[in-house]
Design a protein around this motif. Structure first.
Motif, PDB file in Angstrom:
ATOM      1  N   CYS A  70      11.512   1.132   1.237  1.00 32.65           N
ATOM      2  CA  CYS A  70      10.269   0.630   0.628  1.00 32.65           C
ATOM      3  C   CYS A  70       9.814  -0.659   1.302  1.00 32.65           C
ATOM      4  CB  CYS A  70      10.480   0.377  -0.870  1.00 32.65           C
ATOM      5  SG  CYS A  70      11.134   1.797  -1.747  1.00 32.65           S
ATOM      6  N   VAL A  76       2.978   3.951   3.603  1.00 29.05           N
ATOM      7  CA  VAL A  76       3.252   5.209   2.904  1.00 29.05           C
ATOM      8  C   VAL A  76       1.922   5.922   2.620  1.00 29.05           C
ATOM      9  CG1 VAL A  76       4.176   6.180   0.760  1.00 29.05           C
ATOM     10  CG2 VAL A  76       5.254   4.152   1.781  1.00 29.05           C
ATOM     11  N   LEU A 108      -0.068   2.790   1.152  1.00 31.89           N
ATOM     12  CA  LEU A 108       0.688   1.716   0.511  1.00 31.89           C
ATOM     13  C   LEU A 108       1.433   1.008   1.628  1.00 31.89           C
ATOM     14  CD1 LEU A 108       2.576   3.146  -2.610  1.00 31.89           C
ATOM     15  CD2 LEU A 108       1.052   1.165  -2.540  1.00 31.89           C
ATOM     16  N   CYS A 112       6.491  -2.515  -0.024  1.00 37.73           N
ATOM     17  CA  CYS A 112       5.627  -1.967  -1.070  1.00 37.73           C
ATOM     18  C   CYS A 112       5.610  -2.891  -2.288  1.00 37.73           C
ATOM     19  CB  CYS A 112       6.153  -0.588  -1.473  1.00 37.73           C
ATOM     20  SG  CYS A 112       5.179   0.146  -2.794  1.00 37.73           S
ATOM     21  N   PHE A 114       5.102  -2.143  -5.210  1.00 40.45           N
ATOM     22  CA  PHE A 114       5.632  -1.532  -6.436  1.00 40.45           C
ATOM     23  C   PHE A 114       7.157  -1.625  -6.507  1.00 40.45           C
ATOM     24  CE2 PHE A 114       1.531   0.821  -6.183  1.00 40.45           C
ATOM     25  CZ  PHE A 114       1.007   0.348  -7.385  1.00 40.45           C
ATOM     26  N   GLN A 115       7.771  -2.167  -5.470  1.00 37.88           N
ATOM     27  CA  GLN A 115       9.222  -2.290  -5.510  1.00 37.88           C
ATOM     28  C   GLN A 115       9.617  -3.494  -6.365  1.00 37.88           C
ATOM     29  OE1 GLN A 115      11.348  -3.286  -1.862  1.00 37.88           O
ATOM     30  NE2 GLN A 115      12.896  -1.753  -2.349  1.00 37.88           N
ATOM     31  N   CYS A 120      12.008   1.378  -7.716  1.00 37.51           N
ATOM     32  CA  CYS A 120      10.564   1.641  -7.681  1.00 37.51           C
ATOM     33  C   CYS A 120      10.028   1.523  -9.105  1.00 37.51           C
ATOM     34  CB  CYS A 120      10.319   3.054  -7.144  1.00 37.51           C
ATOM     35  SG  CYS A 120       8.580   3.524  -7.243  1.00 37.51           S
ATOM     36  N   ILE A 122       7.294   2.486 -10.162  1.00 35.07           N
ATOM     37  CA  ILE A 122       6.471   3.646 -10.560  1.00 35.07           C
ATOM     38  C   ILE A 122       7.237   4.940 -10.247  1.00 35.07           C
ATOM     39  CG2 ILE A 122       4.235   2.489 -10.385  1.00 35.07           C
ATOM     40  CD1 ILE A 122       3.881   3.853  -7.616  1.00 35.07           C
ATOM     41  N   LYS A 126       5.710   8.290  -8.491  1.00 34.63           N
ATOM     42  CA  LYS A 126       5.572   7.840  -7.102  1.00 34.63           C
ATOM     43  C   LYS A 126       5.027   8.963  -6.213  1.00 34.63           C
ATOM     44  CE  LYS A 126      10.502   8.238  -6.061  1.00 34.63           C
ATOM     45  NZ  LYS A 126      11.705   7.419  -5.915  1.00 34.63           N
ATOM     46  N   PRO A 127       4.422   8.569  -5.085  1.00 36.26           N
ATOM     47  CA  PRO A 127       3.767   9.560  -4.216  1.00 36.26           C
ATOM     48  C   PRO A 127       4.761  10.557  -3.612  1.00 36.26           C
ATOM     49  CG  PRO A 127       3.133   7.314  -3.603  1.00 36.26           C
ATOM     50  CD  PRO A 127       4.235   7.188  -4.602  1.00 36.26           C
ATOM     51  N   CYS A 130       7.204   9.414  -0.952  1.00 33.13           N
ATOM     52  CA  CYS A 130       8.409   8.710  -1.413  1.00 33.13           C
ATOM     53  C   CYS A 130       9.421   9.707  -1.964  1.00 33.13           C
ATOM     54  CB  CYS A 130       8.042   7.690  -2.489  1.00 33.13           C
ATOM     55  SG  CYS A 130       6.789   6.518  -1.952  1.00 33.13           S
ATOM     56  N   LYS A 209      16.239   5.489  -5.785  1.00 33.79           N
ATOM     57  CA  LYS A 209      15.304   4.372  -5.851  1.00 33.79           C
ATOM     58  C   LYS A 209      13.984   4.833  -6.431  1.00 33.79           C
ATOM     59  CE  LYS A 209      13.323   5.725  -1.760  1.00 33.79           C
ATOM     60  NZ  LYS A 209      12.238   6.610  -2.039  1.00 33.79           N
TER      61      LYS A 209
HETATM   62  S1  SF4 Z   1       9.317   4.533  -3.772  1.00 29.10           S
HETATM   63 FE1  SF4 Z   1       7.994   3.206  -5.031  1.00 29.10          FE
HETATM   64  S2  SF4 Z   1       8.413   1.139  -4.297  1.00 29.10           S
HETATM   65 FE2  SF4 Z   1       9.124   2.554  -2.712  1.00 29.10          FE
HETATM   66  S3  SF4 Z   1       7.424   2.812  -1.279  1.00 29.10           S
HETATM   67 FE3  SF4 Z   1       7.282   4.457  -2.802  1.00 29.10          FE
HETATM   68  S4  SF4 Z   1       5.921   3.666  -4.399  1.00 29.10           S
HETATM   69 FE4  SF4 Z   1       6.627   1.929  -3.186  1.00 29.10          FE
END
Ligand code: SF4
Ligand code: SF4
Length: 209
Positions: A70, A76, A108, A112, A114-115, A120, A122, A126-127, A130, A209
């Motif tokens: 991340c 991403v 992203l 990131c 969001f980490q 993570c 989210i 998450k996308p 990921c 993660k």
């Molecule tokens: S897993 Fe979560 S924190 Fe890691 S890059 Fe993807 S969205 Fe971001």
């Protein structure tokens, strides 16, 4: 009933989050086209992805690693079908962390935002990029897919810094070798999935993660 690409992607994400009925429905669909190398490649890749997300607990590896995937690497990709899920669940400030770069594409940047620690924030939404890490989205797999001729199981590449991916690959290689010894040939994607499930199915969430 016809299903479009976005629906397939959403079914894939549901499957990778642990909904095995969705995942098996996807395999049923793809199996009809298994004679096409790229589809067969995708099926094996998906099975490695679900091994990492659902069946094999990699939480200790990820915690020790600290979440490097991340933090480093290209941005991403967040596709339209990802964005639809995020749009309904994130607040306006969080949505601004996604950089729109095309009609149906956002990015992203890493590290990131969001980490949180190694986790993570989210995780549940998450996308796909990921969820499929590192067996589909990393640039390293380009070479693997380009050289895949439909024979055998692709030799997926795992980044040096990713012990979780290495653990999953080692376990999958052991299962593949056991199946080769038993069957006298390389297992089909379905046979590999069934063996993985029979060895590792637990009716609970694993934590990565
Ligand atoms: S897993 Fe979560 S924190 Fe890691 S890059 Fe993807 S969205 Fe971001
Ligand atoms: S998936 Fe790999 S790179 Fe990412 S946190 Fe886990 S061990 Fe680290």
């Amino acid at each position: 009933m016809k299903i479009n690409a976005d629906q397939i992607n959403l079914i894939t994400k549901r499957g990778l989050r642990g909904d095995l009925k969705s995942f098996e429905r996807l395999l049923d669909f793809l199996e009809k086209y298994e004679g096409i190398s790229v589809i067969k490649y995708g099926m094996y890749s998906l099975i490695f992805q679900i091994a990492m997300n659902k069946f094999i607990d990699t939480s200790k590896d990820c915690e020790e690693c600290g979440g490097k995937c991340c933090q480093i690497g290209y941005p991403v990709p967040v596709y339209g079908f990802d964005y639809e899920e995020l749009r309904n669940r994130l607040n306006t400030d969080d949505l601004k962390k996604l950089e729109k770069v095309g009609n149906n594409l956002f990015l992203l940047r890493r590290p990131c935002q969001f980490q949180k620690g190694w986790l993570c924030s989210i995780h549940k939404i998450k996308p796909y990029a990921c969820l499929s890490y590192p067996f589909a989205t990393e640039d390293e797999q380009k070479e693997v897919i380009n050289s895949y001729d439909g024979k055998g199981v692709p030799d997926f590449k795992v980044p040096e810094y990713c012990p979780a991916g290495k653990r999953v690959k080692d376990i999958m290689n052991k299962i593949i070798n056991d199946l080769i010894n038993k069957l006298g040939r390389v297992p089909t994607p379905r046979e590999l999935y069934n063996e993985l499930k029979s060895r590792y199915y637990r009716n609970e969430e694993t934590t990565s993660k």
